[in-house]
Design an enzyme around this catalytic site. Structure first.
Site, PDB file in Angstrom:
ATOM      1  N   THR A 146       0.366  -1.407   0.354  1.00 23.93           N
ATOM      2  CA  THR A 146      -0.001   0.184  -0.142  1.00 23.93           C
ATOM      3  C   THR A 146       0.477   0.957  -0.348  1.00 23.93           C
ATOM      4  O   THR A 146       2.017   1.367   0.233  1.00 23.93           O
ATOM      5  CB  THR A 146      -1.236  -0.229   1.290  1.00 23.93           C
ATOM      6  OG1 THR A 146      -1.839  -1.057   1.213  1.00 23.93           O
ATOM      7  CG2 THR A 146      -1.234   1.735   1.544  1.00 23.93           C
ATOM      8  N   ARG A 173     -14.830  -7.130   0.523  1.00 26.61           N
ATOM      9  CA  ARG A 173     -13.337  -6.729   1.748  1.00 26.61           C
ATOM     10  C   ARG A 173     -13.059  -5.451   1.641  1.00 26.61           C
ATOM     11  O   ARG A 173     -12.157  -4.544   0.922  1.00 26.61           O
ATOM     12  CB  ARG A 173     -12.553  -8.051   1.047  1.00 26.61           C
ATOM     13  CG  ARG A 173     -11.446  -8.097   2.642  1.00 26.61           C
ATOM     14  CD  ARG A 173     -10.099  -7.043   1.971  1.00 26.61           C
ATOM     15  NE  ARG A 173      -9.441  -7.827   2.844  1.00 26.61           N
ATOM     16  CZ  ARG A 173      -8.374  -6.808   3.071  1.00 26.61           C
ATOM     17  NH1 ARG A 173      -8.215  -6.068   2.115  1.00 26.61           N
ATOM     18  NH2 ARG A 173      -7.024  -6.583   4.120  1.00 26.61           N
ATOM     19  N   VAL A 174     -12.838  -4.953   2.612  1.00 23.45           N
ATOM     20  CA  VAL A 174     -12.550  -4.108   3.029  1.00 23.45           C
ATOM     21  C   VAL A 174     -11.268  -4.210   4.426  1.00 23.45           C
ATOM     22  O   VAL A 174     -11.405  -4.441   5.064  1.00 23.45           O
ATOM     23  CB  VAL A 174     -13.082  -2.695   3.757  1.00 23.45           C
ATOM     24  CG1 VAL A 174     -12.270  -1.562   4.310  1.00 23.45           C
ATOM     25  CG2 VAL A 174     -13.978  -2.585   2.710  1.00 23.45           C
ATOM     26  N   ASP A 176      -7.689  -2.086   6.259  1.00 24.23           N
ATOM     27  CA  ASP A 176      -7.217  -0.938   7.599  1.00 24.23           C
ATOM     28  C   ASP A 176      -6.872  -0.136   6.862  1.00 24.23           C
ATOM     29  O   ASP A 176      -6.925   0.881   7.164  1.00 24.23           O
ATOM     30  CB  ASP A 176      -6.021  -1.498   8.199  1.00 24.23           C
ATOM     31  CG  ASP A 176      -4.567  -1.629   7.195  1.00 24.23           C
ATOM     32  OD1 ASP A 176      -4.706  -2.035   5.946  1.00 24.23           O
ATOM     33  OD2 ASP A 176      -3.699  -1.410   7.032  1.00 24.23           O
ATOM     34  N   THR A 196       1.375  -1.159   6.457  1.00 23.62           N
ATOM     35  CA  THR A 196       1.119  -1.220   5.334  1.00 23.62           C
ATOM     36  C   THR A 196       1.180  -3.416   5.670  1.00 23.62           C
ATOM     37  O   THR A 196       2.169  -3.157   6.718  1.00 23.62           O
ATOM     38  CB  THR A 196       1.599  -1.021   4.415  1.00 23.62           C
ATOM     39  OG1 THR A 196       1.833  -1.805   2.957  1.00 23.62           O
ATOM     40  CG2 THR A 196       3.117  -1.117   4.532  1.00 23.62           C
ATOM     41  N   GLY A 197       0.491  -3.734   5.466  1.00 26.11           N
ATOM     42  CA  GLY A 197       0.434  -4.730   5.821  1.00 26.11           C
ATOM     43  C   GLY A 197      -0.433  -6.035   5.395  1.00 26.11           C
ATOM     44  O   GLY A 197      -1.491  -5.246   5.129  1.00 26.11           O
ATOM     45  N   ASN A 198      -0.963  -6.879   6.155  1.00 32.57           N
ATOM     46  CA  ASN A 198      -2.155  -7.585   6.086  1.00 32.57           C
ATOM     47  C   ASN A 198      -2.961  -6.904   6.743  1.00 32.57           C
ATOM     48  O   ASN A 198      -2.973  -7.028   8.018  1.00 32.57           O
ATOM     49  CB  ASN A 198      -2.063  -9.595   6.330  1.00 32.57           C
ATOM     50  CG  ASN A 198      -3.597  -9.984   6.154  1.00 32.57           C
ATOM     51  OD1 ASN A 198      -4.664  -9.569   6.992  1.00 32.57           O
ATOM     52  ND2 ASN A 198      -3.374 -10.901   5.854  1.00 32.57           N
ATOM     53  N   GLY A 199      -3.925  -5.909   6.759  1.00 35.99           N
ATOM     54  CA  GLY A 199      -5.000  -5.485   6.698  1.00 35.99           C
ATOM     55  C   GLY A 199      -5.414  -5.507   8.220  1.00 35.99           C
ATOM     56  O   GLY A 199      -5.836  -5.350   9.273  1.00 35.99           O
TER      57      GLY A 199
HETATM   58  N1  ASP Z   1      -2.608  -3.278   3.961  1.00 33.76           N
HETATM   59  C1  ASP Z   1      -3.520  -3.217   2.780  1.00 33.76           C
HETATM   60  C2  ASP Z   1      -4.527  -4.364   3.584  1.00 33.76           C
HETATM   61  O1  ASP Z   1      -4.618  -5.202   3.883  1.00 33.76           O
HETATM   62  C3  ASP Z   1      -2.349  -4.383   2.099  1.00 33.76           C
HETATM   63  C4  ASP Z   1      -1.402  -3.265   1.894  1.00 33.76           C
HETATM   64  O2  ASP Z   1      -0.582  -3.097   3.023  1.00 33.76           O
HETATM   65  O3  ASP Z   1       0.361  -4.603   1.405  1.00 33.76           O
HETATM   66  O4  ASP Z   1      -5.414  -3.834   2.006  1.00 33.76           O
END
Ligand code: ASP
Length: 306
Positions: A146, A173-174, A176, A196-199
């Protein structure tokens, strides 16, 4: 204490070109919102980045759905869109919504309707390449990124975030990124943070608000990022759940930056009054200790990711 008038920090190497373009907005016009719009729009428009804007990987039905947010740390107003389809610049819509005190977080059809009614450019966001990858490899692509940026001008802080979310996600799907306190937070009297990462993992810890709360409690911005991230990961571990691949960026009200990651390495981009030429830095995580260095030529030419 040293006071930095202008500063900007962003996730991933992909932010570099946009940050260069935002130079005049930030340093000459002293306009943090314009700088964020210029820099984030550049990433959104680039078809080579597959997790943000045009060219982003689509959802499980083959449709690109974007999430974006903007927060002004002076007024504390924010705007956000989730599951937005067919609009060229999700960050521009989030910025416009941040001017409203209610109805400022819109999703799906309602978000699109607002964008169209307010004259934002319509665009098919699925590139040929992303469409091909969707058809051939959708079971094997696990990555996601992100673009998150924080900017400071002479009067305050703001932050902006834009993403197409997890590749091939469930429609609707939403993550973070558009969720205040999780993907972003900004208070000019304290500081700002973004994730950034798994929301789903980020939201479980309201990580951006957590970083800002630690700064407010007196913690140095770097320590605040590390504490928020690793306390959260420990908590999830206690619950028997292994989260991972989360990175945080932050800036305090004096313009000082912090970064933390649980990945091996996490690139980010920074510029400020003393270093106005935006540069890529790498945060290396060695057993929970962060080592931050400017990326050298060798690193830049070998980096395969965003
Ligand atoms: N945070 C983003 C989401 O989960 C993905 C990411 O930042 O890698 O949609």
């Amino acid at each position: 204490m040293e006071y930095i008038k202008h500063a900007m920090i962003a996730t991933w190497k992909m932010s570099l070109d946009g940050m260069h373009q935002a130079y005049e907005d930030l340093f000459v016009k002293d306009d943090r919102k314009a700088a964020l719009l210029t820099a984030i729009t550049d990433v959104e428009n680039n078809p080579d980045y597959h997790y943000v804007g045009y060219g982003g990987f689509p959802n499980a039905c083959g449709i690109v759905e974007t999430d974006a947010s903007y927060m002004d740390g002076n007024t504390m107003q924010f705007g956000a869109v989730a599951g937005l389809r067919d609009i060229a610049s999700p960050i521009a819509v989030a910025m416009e919504l941040s001017g409203k005190t209610k109805d400022c977080f819109l999703c799906g059809e309602g978000a699109k309707q607002y964008a169209v009614e307010h004259g934002f450019e319509s665009k098919e966001m699925l590139s040929n390449y992303a469409c091909q990858q969707y058809k051939q490899h959708r079971k094997s692509i696990m990555e996601h990124d992100t673009v998150c940026m924080i900017a400071k001008d002479s009067v305050g802080l703001s932050c902006g975030v834009s993403t197409s979310g997890l590749p091939f996600k469930h429609p609707g799907r939403v993550g973070d990124s558009p969720v205040i306190g999780s993907g972003f937070y900004c208070d000019s009297l304290v500081g700002s943070a973004a994730a950034t990462g798994n929301g789903e993992d980020v939201m479980r810890g309201c990580l951006s608000f957590s970083v800002v709360s630690f700064i407010k409690a007196g913690m140095d911005v770097q320590k605040a990022c590390e504490t928020a991230l690793f306390e959260h990961l420990d908590r999830l571990k206690t619950a028997g759940y292994k989260a991972g691949d989360i990175s945080l960026i932050a800036m305090d009200r004096y313009g000082r930056c912090g970064v933390a990651t649980d990945m091996k390495q996490f690139p980010f981009v920074m510029m400020d009054d003393k270093h106005p030429d935006a540069s890529v830095y790498v945060c290396r995580n060695e057993n929970g200790t962060m080592h931050i260095q400017k990326a050298d030529e060798q690193w830049l030419s070998s980096w395969q990711g965003d």
